[in-house]
Design an enzyme around this catalytic site. Structure first.
Site, mmCIF file in Angstrom:
data_model
loop_
_atom_site.group_PDB
_atom_site.id
_atom_site.type_symbol
_atom_site.label_atom_id
_atom_site.label_comp_id
_atom_site.label_asym_id
_atom_site.label_seq_id
_atom_site.Cartn_x
_atom_site.Cartn_y
_atom_site.Cartn_z
ATOM 1 N N LYS A 143 0.881 -1.242 0.156
ATOM 2 C CA LYS A 143 -0.109 -0.049 -0.249
ATOM 3 C C LYS A 143 0.816 1.279 0.137
ATOM 4 O O LYS A 143 0.733 2.320 -0.815
ATOM 5 C CB LYS A 143 -0.828 -0.010 1.244
ATOM 6 C CG LYS A 143 -1.954 -1.025 1.136
ATOM 7 C CD LYS A 143 -2.894 -1.153 2.538
ATOM 8 C CE LYS A 143 -3.716 -2.190 2.280
ATOM 9 N NZ LYS A 143 -4.321 -2.781 3.530
ATOM 10 N N GLN A 187 -4.316 -1.737 10.031
ATOM 11 C CA GLN A 187 -3.982 -3.279 9.340
ATOM 12 C C GLN A 187 -4.654 -4.033 10.308
ATOM 13 O O GLN A 187 -4.670 -4.298 11.458
ATOM 14 C CB GLN A 187 -2.660 -3.246 8.981
ATOM 15 C CG GLN A 187 -2.502 -4.618 8.214
ATOM 16 C CD GLN A 187 -3.071 -4.439 6.736
ATOM 17 O OE1 GLN A 187 -3.103 -3.443 6.143
ATOM 18 N NE2 GLN A 187 -3.952 -5.502 6.291
ATOM 19 N N ASP A 242 -11.303 2.656 4.523
ATOM 20 C CA ASP A 242 -11.451 1.355 4.463
ATOM 21 C C ASP A 242 -13.024 1.168 4.455
ATOM 22 O O ASP A 242 -13.655 0.154 4.172
ATOM 23 C CB ASP A 242 -11.033 0.717 5.773
ATOM 24 C CG ASP A 242 -9.801 -0.118 5.654
ATOM 25 O OD1 ASP A 242 -9.329 -0.421 4.433
ATOM 26 O OD2 ASP A 242 -8.955 -0.415 6.430
#
Ligand code: NDP
Length: 292
Positions: free
Chosen positions: A52, A96, A119
């Site tokens: 990412k 994460q 997200d």
């Protein structure tokens, strides 16, 4: 002959669009910024976070990787989130998953400013998805699946779609997207308690497999001409592979592909889309922050 939906190519297209938007923002002095918080040293999480951050750098985004030790406290993670919420250089924040067990992941997600929740896991964004309010952030993987269907020219309107899996990160949002006014599909969501899963799947024009079990969807579950989107990423041991394992999806690709009109491979299908949609959400967050 089934069409193999090329997730890498579609992801490149999404990222090229992102590149243009980044340039436009830069002319206004805005550099979209993404912060990725990694707690602990889970090897797969490290790989995801690394890719990412690398992709952000390639595209000229500002990115920040915050690494906390495996024994970090819940409060330490919360403190980092609060700092990032207040940082004007950061437009998107992700923590994460999965964090170590002492961290209450739900509480961390709720602590992220919904306007920076790229997200799409914050309850406010989940509600916006259900309400079809386009100011929210759609979880990256299902958003990527919808884009793949669109790019492959799959007609979702009126189609019978079966989503296998009901997680908050894939199955549920995928079902909401398919049944939205954009998707217009007739959606069935299957899970581990579903009876006659084979029969349920055989009705489907579109199957989205998000189960987490290697090669679970077999040819007998798929009707001729169906479209199959395989979200699964599973490591299976393979002594002949360099790393000792290979990646397979939730679909038994070799036997299912010949029956399909279109199918995504693993790797190279849904996977590359997830990161492309993350970048896209970060740019959207940067744009929306200018309007706020
Ligand atoms: P979860 O484990 O959270 O959810 C799995 C779902 O599958 C659950 O709803 C579960 O049902 C259902 N399920 C499990 N066993 C069966 C069964 N025998 N029959 C029917 N349904 C079953 O997984 P995720 O949604 O997080 O991920 C799914 C897969 O997608 C994984 O392989 C993951 O690695 C991959 N993934 C890939 C991404 C990408 O970028 N390509 C991103 C995210 C995930 P129940 O709720 O009843 O337990």
């Amino acid at each position: 002959m089934s069409t193999i939906i090329d997730g890498k190519a579609v992801a490149e297209k999404v990222l090229a669009e992102c590149g243009q938007q980044i340039e436009e923002l830069q002319t206004r002095g805005v550099v979209p910024g993404l912060a990725v918080v990694l707690v602990g040293d889970d090897p797969a999480s490290k790989v995801y976070v690394g890719s990412k951050v690398r992709k952000c750098a390639e595209l000229g985004l500002h990115s920040r990787k915050i690494e906390l030790p495996a024994d970090a406290t819940h409060q330490q993670v919360l403190d980092v989130v609060h700092e990032l919420n207040a940082d004007p250089q950061i437009h998107g924040i992700l923590v994460q998953s999965p964090p170590p067990p002492q961290i209450d992941e739900d509480a961390i997600v709720r602590a992220i400013d919904p306007a920076k929740d790229v997200d799409g896991f914050h309850p406010e964004n989940v509600a916006k998805l259900a309400l079809e309010d386009s100011s929210g952030y759609v979880p990256c993987t299902p958003a990527g699946c919808m884009r793949l269907l669109k790019e492959a020219g799959v007609e979702t309107s009126g189609a019978e779609a079966v989503v296998i899996g009901r997680s908050m990160i894939v199955g549920k949002p995928m079902a909401l997207l398919l049944m939205s006014k954009e998707g217009n599909a007739t959606v069935t969501v299957a899970h581990s308690r579903t009876k006659d899963l084979v029969e349920v799947c055989r009705r489907a024009d579109i199957i989205v497999a998000a189960i987490g079990r290697p090669e679970f969807v077999t040819a007998d579950m798929v009707k001729d001409g169906a479209v199959v989107i395989d979200v699964g990423i599973n490591r299976v041991e393979d002594a002949s592979a360099k790393r000792g394992y290979r990646l397979v999806g939730d679909v038994a690709y070799d036997e299912v592909a010949p029956k399909c009109s279109a199918i995504t491979p693993v790797p190279g299908g849904v996977g590359p889309m997830t990161i492309a949609m993350l970048i896209s959400n970060t740019i959207k967050a940067a744009c929306q922050s200018q309007r706020a």
